[in-house]
Write a protein that holds these residues in place. Structure first.
Motif, mmCIF file in Angstrom:
data_model
loop_
_atom_site.group_PDB
_atom_site.id
_atom_site.type_symbol
_atom_site.label_atom_id
_atom_site.label_comp_id
_atom_site.label_asym_id
_atom_site.label_seq_id
_atom_site.Cartn_x
_atom_site.Cartn_y
_atom_site.Cartn_z
ATOM 1 N N ARG A 107 43.073 38.584 40.295
ATOM 2 C CA ARG A 107 41.637 38.279 40.288
ATOM 3 C C ARG A 107 40.863 39.237 39.380
ATOM 4 N NH1 ARG A 107 38.930 35.058 43.558
ATOM 5 N NH2 ARG A 107 40.541 35.053 45.175
ATOM 6 N N GLN A 163 38.011 33.663 38.248
ATOM 7 C CA GLN A 163 37.766 32.282 38.662
ATOM 8 C C GLN A 163 38.938 31.633 39.391
ATOM 9 O OE1 GLN A 163 38.135 33.544 35.623
ATOM 10 N NE2 GLN A 163 38.520 31.998 34.051
ATOM 11 N N GLN A 202 41.600 30.472 42.312
ATOM 12 C CA GLN A 202 41.514 30.149 43.734
ATOM 13 C C GLN A 202 42.821 30.568 44.393
ATOM 14 O OE1 GLN A 202 40.324 26.187 44.685
ATOM 15 N NE2 GLN A 202 38.249 26.502 43.962
#
Length: 303
Positions: A262, A267, A269
């Motif tokens: 991250r 962005q 998930q």
């Protein structure tokens, strides 16, 4: 009385061979091409094969065209005496997408297959509409002041590398790790649900290990240099990224490793799952549902 075919199948789907650089590469495909949905391409981890995706292909192919491929050196693919590396497998996968599938895909990989998928997505963005990494492997750049290994650690590393490079040493080590009892014990350590470690799964890993050339592949993988760093790859990638983490994986600290991803790809998930190193095989229904929903929402077919 009407009977229905279960969506989760434990039976491998018959496949075929593709000729790549003069070597045979095994792959399977299922499902129909959808105009508004990219195909899925599944890449196995170290020591596994297309068989490791059998529980996913049957269900995902109800909504997507699904492909799975053996990396050169594994499964039913040829095992030539080559130098094995992330660069080799990245090129293999990119060529397969270009020559066989013929359109950008959502590439999904587990462990070593995840790192390979990331390499393809970062270095051949024209071939990838989305990336799914499942307990992904791959090195990050060391910190500014990396902790140097001590003299003992360096010595052990040098001895092990020399052992693997020596034909007799590699043969002895390979015969030890190739045993079904070793495979079974290793799987039981990395699967939370012990019932998922079946004799079928063990046989699927053991069988290719008996192929001519398999010991040399084993030695090559462990003695060659690592590929491009994960943070460098993430810095050039542009497609949607889904991370799936089995939190019971003893080889990976899922939470901290995801935060490293991250840091370089905010962005992304991520989902944390009650599973081990191979959640796609251990809890396939849950993984399939996440993949299905994410691809439909975030990935678009590009023809």
């Amino acid at each position: 009385m009407t009977t229905t075919t279960p969506l989760i199948s434990t039976q491998p789907i018959p496949g075929q061979f593709w000729q790549w650089r003069g070597e045979q590469i095994y792959y399977v495909t299922a499902g129909e091409s959808k105009a508004n949905r990219p195909p899925l391409l599944l890449i196995h981890g170290f020591g596994a094969s297309t068989d490791h995706w059998r529980k996913n292909i049957s269900e995902l192919s109800q909504e997507f065209q699904v492909w799975a491929i053996d990396l050169l050196g594994f499964g039913r693919a040829a095992k030539p005496a080559w130098t094995y590396s992330a660069d080799l497998w990245r090129t293999q996968i990119h060529d397969f997408i270009t020559e066989v599938i013929g359109q950008p895909v959502v590439v999904a990989g587990n462990s070593l297959g995840g790192y390979t998928a990331l390499c393809v997505a970062a270095e051949h963005p024209e071939s990838v509409a989305g990336t799914i990494l499942i307990n992904s492997a791959g090195p990050f750049t060391s910190s500014t002041h990396p902790k140097e290994p001590n003299i003992f650690q360096k010595a052990v590393g040098q001895i092990l590398t020399g052992f693997l490079r020596h034909p007799i040493g590699n043969s002895l080590l390979y015969k030890f790790v190739q045993r079904k009892s070793f495979i079974r014990n290793t799987l039981k350590k990395v699967y939370v649900d012990q019932s998922a470690v079946t004799e079928q799964l063990i046989d699927e890993i053991y069988r290719p290990s008996c192929d001519r050339g398999a010991p040399q592949v084993f030695a090559s993988v462990f003695t060659n240099q690592q590929g491009e760093k994960v943070d460098v790859l993430l810095g050039t990638m542009r497609c949607p990224l889904l991370m799936l983490w089995g939190e019971g994986d003893p080889w990976i600290d899922a939470r901290s490793r995801n935060e490293k991803f991250r840091e370089y790809y905010p962005q992304l998930q991520a989902y944390y799952l009650d599973a081990g190193h191979c959640p796609h095989d251990e809890i396939p229904t849950q993984v399939n549902a996440i993949v299905h929903n994410w691809v439909k929402e975030y990935c678009r077919a590009v023809v």
